[in-house]
Scaffold this motif. Structure first.
Motif, short mmCIF file in Angstrom:
data_model
loop_
_atom_site.label_atom_id
_atom_site.label_comp_id
_atom_site.label_asym_id
_atom_site.label_seq_id
_atom_site.Cartn_x
_atom_site.Cartn_y
_atom_site.Cartn_z
N ASP A 79 0.82 -1.21 0.00
CA ASP A 79 0.00 0.00 0.00
C ASP A 79 0.86 1.26 0.00
O ASP A 79 0.49 2.28 -0.60
CB ASP A 79 -0.97 -0.01 1.19
CG ASP A 79 -0.26 -0.07 2.52
OD1 ASP A 79 0.56 -0.99 2.71
OD2 ASP A 79 -0.53 0.77 3.39
N GLU A 80 2.01 1.21 0.65
CA GLU A 80 2.91 2.36 0.63
C GLU A 80 3.45 2.61 -0.77
O GLU A 80 3.65 3.76 -1.18
CB GLU A 80 4.07 2.14 1.61
CG GLU A 80 3.67 2.25 3.07
CD GLU A 80 4.76 1.81 4.03
OE1 GLU A 80 4.69 2.20 5.21
OE2 GLU A 80 5.68 1.07 3.61
N ARG A 81 3.69 1.54 -1.51
CA ARG A 81 4.17 1.69 -2.90
C ARG A 81 3.10 2.37 -3.75
O ARG A 81 3.41 3.23 -4.59
CB ARG A 81 4.54 0.33 -3.48
CG ARG A 81 5.69 -0.34 -2.75
CD ARG A 81 6.07 -1.69 -3.35
NE ARG A 81 6.86 -2.46 -2.39
CZ ARG A 81 7.74 -3.40 -2.71
NH1 ARG A 81 7.94 -3.72 -3.97
NH2 ARG A 81 8.41 -4.05 -1.78
N ALA A 82 1.86 1.98 -3.52
CA ALA A 82 0.76 2.60 -4.27
C ALA A 82 0.64 4.08 -3.93
O ALA A 82 0.48 4.93 -4.82
CB ALA A 82 -0.55 1.87 -3.98
N ARG A 83 0.73 4.41 -2.64
CA ARG A 83 0.63 5.81 -2.24
C ARG A 83 1.83 6.63 -2.74
O ARG A 83 1.71 7.83 -2.98
CB ARG A 83 0.52 5.93 -0.72
CG ARG A 83 -0.87 5.55 -0.19
CD ARG A 83 -1.07 6.02 1.23
NE ARG A 83 -0.20 5.33 2.17
CZ ARG A 83 -0.51 4.19 2.78
NH1 ARG A 83 -1.69 3.62 2.55
NH2 ARG A 83 0.33 3.63 3.62
N ALA A 84 2.97 5.96 -2.90
CA ALA A 84 4.17 6.66 -3.40
C ALA A 84 4.04 6.99 -4.88
O ALA A 84 4.76 7.85 -5.40
CB ALA A 84 5.41 5.81 -3.15
N GLY A 85 3.11 6.27 -5.58
CA GLY A 85 2.90 6.60 -6.99
C GLY A 85 3.09 5.47 -7.97
O GLY A 85 3.19 5.71 -9.17
N LEU A 86 3.13 4.22 -7.49
CA LEU A 86 3.25 3.08 -8.38
C LEU A 86 1.87 2.46 -8.63
O LEU A 86 1.04 2.37 -7.72
CB LEU A 86 4.18 2.01 -7.78
CG LEU A 86 5.67 2.35 -7.75
CD1 LEU A 86 6.43 1.28 -6.99
CD2 LEU A 86 6.23 2.50 -9.17
N PHE A 87 1.67 2.00 -9.85
CA PHE A 87 0.40 1.38 -10.23
C PHE A 87 0.70 0.15 -11.07
O PHE A 87 1.54 0.19 -11.97
CB PHE A 87 -0.44 2.36 -11.04
CG PHE A 87 -1.73 1.77 -11.58
CD1 PHE A 87 -2.88 1.78 -10.81
CD2 PHE A 87 -1.77 1.21 -12.85
CE1 PHE A 87 -4.06 1.24 -11.31
CE2 PHE A 87 -2.95 0.67 -13.35
CZ PHE A 87 -4.09 0.68 -12.57
N LEU A 88 0.00 -0.94 -10.77
CA LEU A 88 0.14 -2.18 -11.55
C LEU A 88 -1.19 -2.56 -12.17
O LEU A 88 -2.18 -2.77 -11.46
CB LEU A 88 0.64 -3.32 -10.66
CG LEU A 88 0.65 -4.72 -11.31
CD1 LEU A 88 1.64 -4.77 -12.48
CD2 LEU A 88 0.99 -5.79 -10.28
N ALA A 89 -1.22 -2.64 -13.50
CA ALA A 89 -2.36 -3.23 -14.20
C ALA A 89 -2.02 -4.68 -14.44
O ALA A 89 -1.06 -5.00 -15.15
CB ALA A 89 -2.61 -2.50 -15.51
N MET A 90 -2.79 -5.58 -13.85
CA MET A 90 -2.43 -7.00 -13.85
C MET A 90 -2.83 -7.69 -15.14
O MET A 90 -3.81 -7.33 -15.79
CB MET A 90 -3.08 -7.70 -12.66
CG MET A 90 -2.55 -7.24 -11.32
SD MET A 90 -3.31 -8.12 -9.92
CE MET A 90 -4.92 -7.33 -9.90
N GLN A 91 -2.06 -8.72 -15.49
CA GLN A 91 -2.37 -9.51 -16.67
C GLN A 91 -3.70 -10.25 -16.48
O GLN A 91 -4.50 -10.35 -17.41
CB GLN A 91 -1.24 -10.51 -16.94
CG GLN A 91 -1.46 -11.37 -18.18
CD GLN A 91 -0.30 -12.32 -18.42
OE1 GLN A 91 0.67 -12.35 -17.67
NE2 GLN A 91 -0.41 -13.11 -19.46
N TYR A 92 -3.91 -10.75 -15.26
CA TYR A 92 -5.14 -11.48 -14.94
C TYR A 92 -5.82 -10.84 -13.73
O TYR A 92 -5.63 -11.29 -12.60
CB TYR A 92 -4.84 -12.95 -14.66
CG TYR A 92 -4.11 -13.66 -15.77
CD1 TYR A 92 -4.76 -13.95 -16.98
CD2 TYR A 92 -2.78 -14.03 -15.65
CE1 TYR A 92 -4.11 -14.60 -18.02
CE2 TYR A 92 -2.11 -14.68 -16.68
CZ TYR A 92 -2.78 -14.97 -17.86
OH TYR A 92 -2.12 -15.59 -18.89
#
Length: 253
Positions: A79-92
């Motif tokens: 969650d800290e990575r997401a708040r820092a500005g990272l986003f992952l669009a998953m394959q599945y």
């Protein structure tokens, strides 16, 4: 200035025979305004890179570093990575029965920003994002990914990207399973994100077709857990014509 800096990253995964090294020293730097396309055969470690950046517990980082604007990503929780500005669009993308798309998006936005968005403007923003991705407003009442077609799942991922507004988007085979119409809609959504100031994109794909609509700054050939070669758009065209054989043979030597 946004910079995702990956240096000499080594990652293992547990198997029945013990730890197996998947990433064997990956070095990449994604700056704002840049789109890096990673192409490679199945099993080369492309998705492992994506999930390792996002913090999936299945993968163990055994060496190297990942920083975002100088901050140690590997020391952060998911969650800290997401708040820092990272986003992952998953394959599945996974199904979340009982949780509506609208509630999911608002909860995610609240968690990222630290405060709930104003309801009136938020509803407008959500409807605008869904409309831009050819998704009906009633889409927001459906449970997350439950009964979604492949195209709906991927378009929902891009709706998240538009609304959560991260610094760096890691897109893991966002084009897989899409027909040509859905591919164009998804690509347009990615391009809208790329046009914003201070954004970087790491795009993982098997095929060059999405690169007809999303112009890469750099193309990287990924083989056996490493970057085998880097170049521009012309490298993708070469891969389309010749495949990965020469890189696979070199890695096997």
């Amino acid at each position: 200035m946004t910079t995702l800096d990956i240096k000499d990253l080594h990652v293992t995964v547990e198997t029945e025979d013990g730890p197996k090294e998947i990433l064997k020293g990956v070095t990449l730097t994604i700056k704002d305004g840049e789109t890096h396309a990673i192409m490679g055969p199945n099993g080369s470690g492309k998705s492992t890179l994506a999930y390792s950046i996002a913090g999936h517990p299945k993968y163990t980082v055994t060496g190297g570093s990942v920083t975002l604007d100088g901050a140690d990503v590997l020391a952060m929780s998911v969650d800290e990575r997401a708040r820092a500005g990272l986003f992952l669009a998953m394959q599945y993308p996974v199904e979340v029965p009982g949780v509506s798309v609208s509630n999911f998006l608002r909860t995610a936005k609240t968690a990222i920003d630290g405060e709930a968005p104003k309801l009136r403007t938020w509803v407008k923003d959500v409807n605008t994002a869904l409309q831009a991705l050819d998704l009906d407003p009633t889409f927001g009442t459906r449970s997350v990914n439950e009964g979604f077609s492949g195209g709906e799942k991927k378009r929902h991922e891009i709706a998240q990207l538009e609304l959560l507004d991260p610094k760096v988007a890691v897109l893991d085979e966002t084009d897989s399973g899409l027909d040509i119409d859905a591919l164009k809609v998804v690509a347009e959504g990615v391009n809208r994100f790329r046009a914003r100031e201070g954004k970087g994109v790491l795009l993982i794909t098997h095929y060059t077709r999405i690169l007809r609509y999303i112009e890469p700054t750099f193309v990287h050939v990924f083989v056996d857990g490493k970057v085998a070669e880097s170049g521009g758009r012309e490298l993708a065209d070469q891969l389309e014509a010749e495949g990965y054989d020469k890189y696979v043979r070199t890695a096997a030597v």
